[in-house]
Structures are given as structure tokens and as C-alpha cells.
Motif scaffolding. Sequence first.
Motif, PDB file in Angstrom:
ATOM      1  N   ILE A   2       0.844  -1.324   0.062  1.00  0.00           N
ATOM      2  CA  ILE A   2      -0.083  -0.019  -0.019  1.00  0.00           C
ATOM      3  C   ILE A   2       0.794   1.258   0.069  1.00  0.00           C
ATOM      4  O   ILE A   2       1.868   1.541   0.861  1.00  0.00           O
ATOM      5  N   ARG A   3       0.635   2.174  -0.823  1.00  0.00           N
ATOM      6  CA  ARG A   3       1.320   3.597  -1.038  1.00  0.00           C
ATOM      7  C   ARG A   3       0.328   4.652  -0.466  1.00  0.00           C
ATOM      8  O   ARG A   3      -0.451   4.569  -1.100  1.00  0.00           O
ATOM      9  N   GLU A   4       0.957   5.288   0.400  1.00  0.00           N
ATOM     10  CA  GLU A   4       0.123   6.353   1.159  1.00  0.00           C
ATOM     11  C   GLU A   4       0.265   7.841   0.208  1.00  0.00           C
ATOM     12  O   GLU A   4       1.347   8.441  -0.005  1.00  0.00           O
ATOM     13  N   THR A   5      -0.819   7.970  -0.520  1.00  0.00           N
ATOM     14  CA  THR A   5      -0.618   9.177  -1.569  1.00  0.00           C
ATOM     15  C   THR A   5      -1.796  10.102  -1.103  1.00  0.00           C
ATOM     16  O   THR A   5      -2.693  10.169  -0.399  1.00  0.00           O
ATOM     17  N   ALA A  52      -2.756   9.794  -8.648  1.00  0.00           N
ATOM     18  CA  ALA A  52      -2.022   9.523  -7.236  1.00  0.00           C
ATOM     19  C   ALA A  52      -0.856  10.392  -7.389  1.00  0.00           C
ATOM     20  O   ALA A  52      -0.140  10.184  -8.242  1.00  0.00           O
ATOM     21  N   ASN A  53      -0.892  11.299  -6.142  1.00  0.00           N
ATOM     22  CA  ASN A  53       0.514  12.088  -6.162  1.00  0.00           C
ATOM     23  C   ASN A  53       1.338  11.549  -5.165  1.00  0.00           C
ATOM     24  O   ASN A  53       0.821  11.589  -3.907  1.00  0.00           O
ATOM     25  N   TYR A  54       2.606  11.391  -5.531  1.00  0.00           N
ATOM     26  CA  TYR A  54       3.616  10.928  -4.609  1.00  0.00           C
ATOM     27  C   TYR A  54       4.360  11.931  -3.928  1.00  0.00           C
ATOM     28  O   TYR A  54       5.180  12.810  -4.673  1.00  0.00           O
ATOM     29  N   SER A  55       4.006  12.458  -2.803  1.00  0.00           N
ATOM     30  CA  SER A  55       4.451  13.524  -2.178  1.00  0.00           C
ATOM     31  C   SER A  55       5.025  13.268  -0.771  1.00  0.00           C
ATOM     32  O   SER A  55       4.802  12.417  -0.023  1.00  0.00           O
ATOM     33  N   ASP A  56       6.122  14.102  -0.324  1.00  0.00           N
ATOM     34  CA  ASP A  56       6.919  13.975   0.868  1.00  0.00           C
ATOM     35  C   ASP A  56       6.641  15.031   1.563  1.00  0.00           C
ATOM     36  O   ASP A  56       7.085  15.469   2.753  1.00  0.00           O
ATOM     37  N   ASP A  57       5.541  15.869   1.027  1.00  0.00           N
ATOM     38  CA  ASP A  57       5.215  17.140   1.809  1.00  0.00           C
ATOM     39  C   ASP A  57       3.924  16.651   3.038  1.00  0.00           C
ATOM     40  O   ASP A  57       3.068  16.634   2.251  1.00  0.00           O
ATOM     41  N   VAL A  58       4.324  16.291   4.223  1.00  0.00           N
ATOM     42  CA  VAL A  58       3.429  15.908   5.242  1.00  0.00           C
ATOM     43  C   VAL A  58       2.289  17.193   5.457  1.00  0.00           C
ATOM     44  O   VAL A  58       1.416  16.772   6.132  1.00  0.00           O
ATOM     45  N   LEU A  59       2.925  18.301   5.171  1.00  0.00           N
ATOM     46  CA  LEU A  59       1.729  19.392   5.408  1.00  0.00           C
ATOM     47  C   LEU A  59       0.523  19.292   4.806  1.00  0.00           C
ATOM     48  O   LEU A  59      -0.483  19.438   5.059  1.00  0.00           O
ATOM     49  N   VAL A  60       0.626  18.719   3.490  1.00  0.00           N
ATOM     50  CA  VAL A  60      -0.506  18.390   2.650  1.00  0.00           C
ATOM     51  C   VAL A  60      -1.416  17.348   3.356  1.00  0.00           C
ATOM     52  O   VAL A  60      -2.735  17.427   3.290  1.00  0.00           O
ATOM     53  N   PHE A  61      -0.760  16.156   3.627  1.00  0.00           N
ATOM     54  CA  PHE A  61      -1.481  15.082   4.507  1.00  0.00           C
ATOM     55  C   PHE A  61      -2.258  15.726   5.717  1.00  0.00           C
ATOM     56  O   PHE A  61      -3.414  15.286   5.962  1.00  0.00           O
ATOM     57  N   ALA A  62      -1.427  16.073   6.316  1.00  0.00           N
ATOM     58  CA  ALA A  62      -1.989  16.814   7.810  1.00  0.00           C
ATOM     59  C   ALA A  62      -2.963  18.016   7.441  1.00  0.00           C
ATOM     60  O   ALA A  62      -4.012  17.980   8.316  1.00  0.00           O
ATOM     61  N   GLY A  63      -2.790  18.641   6.360  1.00  0.00           N
ATOM     62  CA  GLY A  63      -3.751  19.879   6.091  1.00  0.00           C
ATOM     63  C   GLY A  63      -5.085  19.100   5.696  1.00  0.00           C
ATOM     64  O   GLY A  63      -6.035  19.486   6.215  1.00  0.00           O
ATOM     65  N   CYS A  64      -5.184  18.235   4.702  1.00  0.00           N
ATOM     66  CA  CYS A  64      -6.224  17.742   4.269  1.00  0.00           C
ATOM     67  C   CYS A  64      -7.181  17.218   5.571  1.00  0.00           C
ATOM     68  O   CYS A  64      -8.488  17.140   5.243  1.00  0.00           O
ATOM     69  N   LEU A  65      -6.568  16.642   6.547  1.00  0.00           N
ATOM     70  CA  LEU A  65      -7.247  15.833   7.406  1.00  0.00           C
ATOM     71  C   LEU A  65      -7.790  17.040   8.551  1.00  0.00           C
ATOM     72  O   LEU A  65      -8.422  16.848   9.569  1.00  0.00           O
ATOM     73  N   THR A  66      -7.188  18.266   8.328  1.00  0.00           N
ATOM     74  CA  THR A  66      -7.404  19.380   9.541  1.00  0.00           C
ATOM     75  C   THR A  66      -8.222  20.553   8.794  1.00  0.00           C
ATOM     76  O   THR A  66      -8.057  21.845   9.156  1.00  0.00           O
ATOM     77  N   GLY A  67      -9.150  20.401   7.506  1.00  0.00           N
ATOM     78  CA  GLY A  67      -9.793  21.205   6.920  1.00  0.00           C
ATOM     79  C   GLY A  67      -9.168  22.166   5.919  1.00  0.00           C
ATOM     80  O   GLY A  67      -9.482  23.242   5.579  1.00  0.00           O
ATOM     81  N   ARG A  68      -7.728  21.939   5.503  1.00  0.00           N
ATOM     82  CA  ARG A  68      -6.917  22.891   4.787  1.00  0.00           C
ATOM     83  C   ARG A  68      -6.697  21.931   3.476  1.00  0.00           C
ATOM     84  O   ARG A  68      -5.858  21.412   3.383  1.00  0.00           O
ATOM     85  N   ARG A  69      -7.702  22.185   2.447  1.00  0.00           N
ATOM     86  CA  ARG A  69      -7.518  21.289   1.399  1.00  0.00           C
ATOM     87  C   ARG A  69      -6.978  22.158   0.099  1.00  0.00           C
ATOM     88  O   ARG A  69      -7.306  21.696  -0.982  1.00  0.00           O
ATOM     89  N   ASP A  70      -6.781  23.414   0.188  1.00  0.00           N
ATOM     90  CA  ASP A  70      -6.423  24.275  -0.742  1.00  0.00           C
ATOM     91  C   ASP A  70      -4.972  24.400  -1.191  1.00  0.00           C
ATOM     92  O   ASP A  70      -4.189  25.089  -0.629  1.00  0.00           O
ATOM     93  N   TRP A  71      -4.554  23.397  -1.792  1.00  0.00           N
ATOM     94  CA  TRP A  71      -3.081  23.192  -2.180  1.00  0.00           C
ATOM     95  C   TRP A  71      -3.025  23.593  -3.698  1.00  0.00           C
ATOM     96  O   TRP A  71      -3.796  23.034  -4.612  1.00  0.00           O
ATOM     97  N   PRO A  72      -1.938  23.795  -4.019  1.00  0.00           N
ATOM     98  CA  PRO A  72      -1.793  24.197  -5.654  1.00  0.00           C
ATOM     99  C   PRO A  72      -1.734  23.124  -6.647  1.00  0.00           C
ATOM    100  O   PRO A  72      -0.926  21.988  -6.048  1.00  0.00           O
ATOM    101  N   LEU A  73      -2.443  23.226  -7.405  1.00  0.00           N
ATOM    102  CA  LEU A  73      -2.681  21.996  -8.388  1.00  0.00           C
ATOM    103  C   LEU A  73      -2.527  22.653  -9.997  1.00  0.00           C
ATOM    104  O   LEU A  73      -2.525  23.711 -10.110  1.00  0.00           O
ATOM    105  N   GLU A  74      -2.074  21.584 -10.701  1.00  0.00           N
ATOM    106  CA  GLU A  74      -1.685  21.924 -12.077  1.00  0.00           C
ATOM    107  C   GLU A  74      -2.783  20.702 -12.802  1.00  0.00           C
ATOM    108  O   GLU A  74      -2.945  19.701 -12.380  1.00  0.00           O
TER     109      GLU A  74
END
Length: 191
Positions: A2-5, A52-74
Amino acid sequence: MIRETIITTKGPDGRAHIAPIGIIQEGDGWVIAPFKPSATLDNLRRNPHAVANYSDDVLVFAGCLTGRRDWPLEPATKVPGFVLAGCLAHAELTVEQVTEDELRPRFLCRVVHEENHRPFQGFNRAQAAVIEAAILVSRLHMLPPDKVDREIAYLEIAVGKTAGPRERQAWDWLMEKVAAHRAQQQAGAES
Ligand SMILES: Cc1cc2nc3c(=O)[nH]c(=O)nc-3n(C[C@H](O)[C@H](O)[C@H](O)COP(=O)(O)O)c2cc1C
């Protein structure tokens, strides 16, 4: 395996939905298995594509779980979808088969396109600890509080020793969420 993405899907309004999801390897493909109810699940039914985005930015993981889902996308390259800006690599997925389930339907996806963006920089223990804590936070409603406390106490050691600023911020967001959940439960018990 399992990959956490970070999974991005497209909503009915054309906007991106972003959620940490563990994708399960099956042959050459990946299974996305969202628990019901879930926006990811609804989106996959309407628009059978995901990234599936492979990211080492754990701020995005923690952000999504704490109501911060506005991350830059392309825009994605081959599927109608979105790539998380700054991710290390991504895979564009198309749903090939759906296995229905009361709790957790399974969407078997084929990889239609892959891109590498940045090199993997090596393991960091605080990042792994934040991912574990994020999983605990996503299950606060069903885990005994003493188990959560024990695991947080252990994970905090790696954060204290090895975190950079983003890992520290991610950890703090998750701990605020644990505290808010406890306060809410306490208020519920008193009313
Ligand atoms: C590392 C990690 C892996 C996760 N994997 C899954 C998963 O496989 N399926 C799922 O339903 N939720 C998973 N979650 C929880 C979701 O991220 C969270 O519940 C999310 O809000 C999904 O619901 P949504 O699609 O409505 O946003 C995971 C959380 C973390 C932190």
C-alpha cells in the motif's frame, strides 16, 4: 503493498477534490478503496479518473485532515484531473473495474501516464511519524483514547528528534485536531 498518496479527483462542478488515500497494488494497477461516505468515491463514480500524487510534503496530508484542502494544483497530462504542484512524482489513473462493497467499494485503476518531477531525498522519521499520526486522526471516532495517547507519545519522539519546520507544523495541526475532538467529546458528555 500500500502506498500512502494524495489522491485528486474531479467533482461535479469541475473542481478538484484532494484526499490522502492509501492505494493498494494489484498487478500492474492500483486499487482505490474509499470508505463510504466519501467525496472521492462519489467523484470516481461520475468521472472515472484520478491522479495518485507521490509527495513527501506531510503538510498536505495533515492539512487535508484538518480542513486545509486548498493546495496548488496543475492540470493532469492525459486524464481529466489535477496534479499536486511540488509532488515528487504522479501517476494518472483510469478506473477499469468497480467491486461494490457495503463499507468500502474498490476501484481498480490502470496507470495511463506517469511523470517524475523531483528526486526522492531519503527517509525522514518525522515524516513517517506524521503519516502515522494522520491515520490516527482520521480514525479518532473509532479508536480508544488511551491507544491514541500511547501511539502519539511514541511518534512524538521521532518528531522531536528529526522534524523540519513543515513536519513540525503538520504535527501541530494534527495535535490541535486531537485536542478539538477531545473537547467536543467532553462537551457532549457534559450536556
Ligand atoms: C495516510 C492516509 C491514508 C488514508 N487512506 C484511506 C483510504 O484508503 N480510504 C479512505 O476512505 N480513507 C483513507 N484515509 C482517510 C481519508 O483521507 C479521509 O477520510 C478523507 O476525508 C476521505 O474522504 P473524502 O474522499 O470525502 O475526502 C486515509 C488517511 C490517511 C492520513
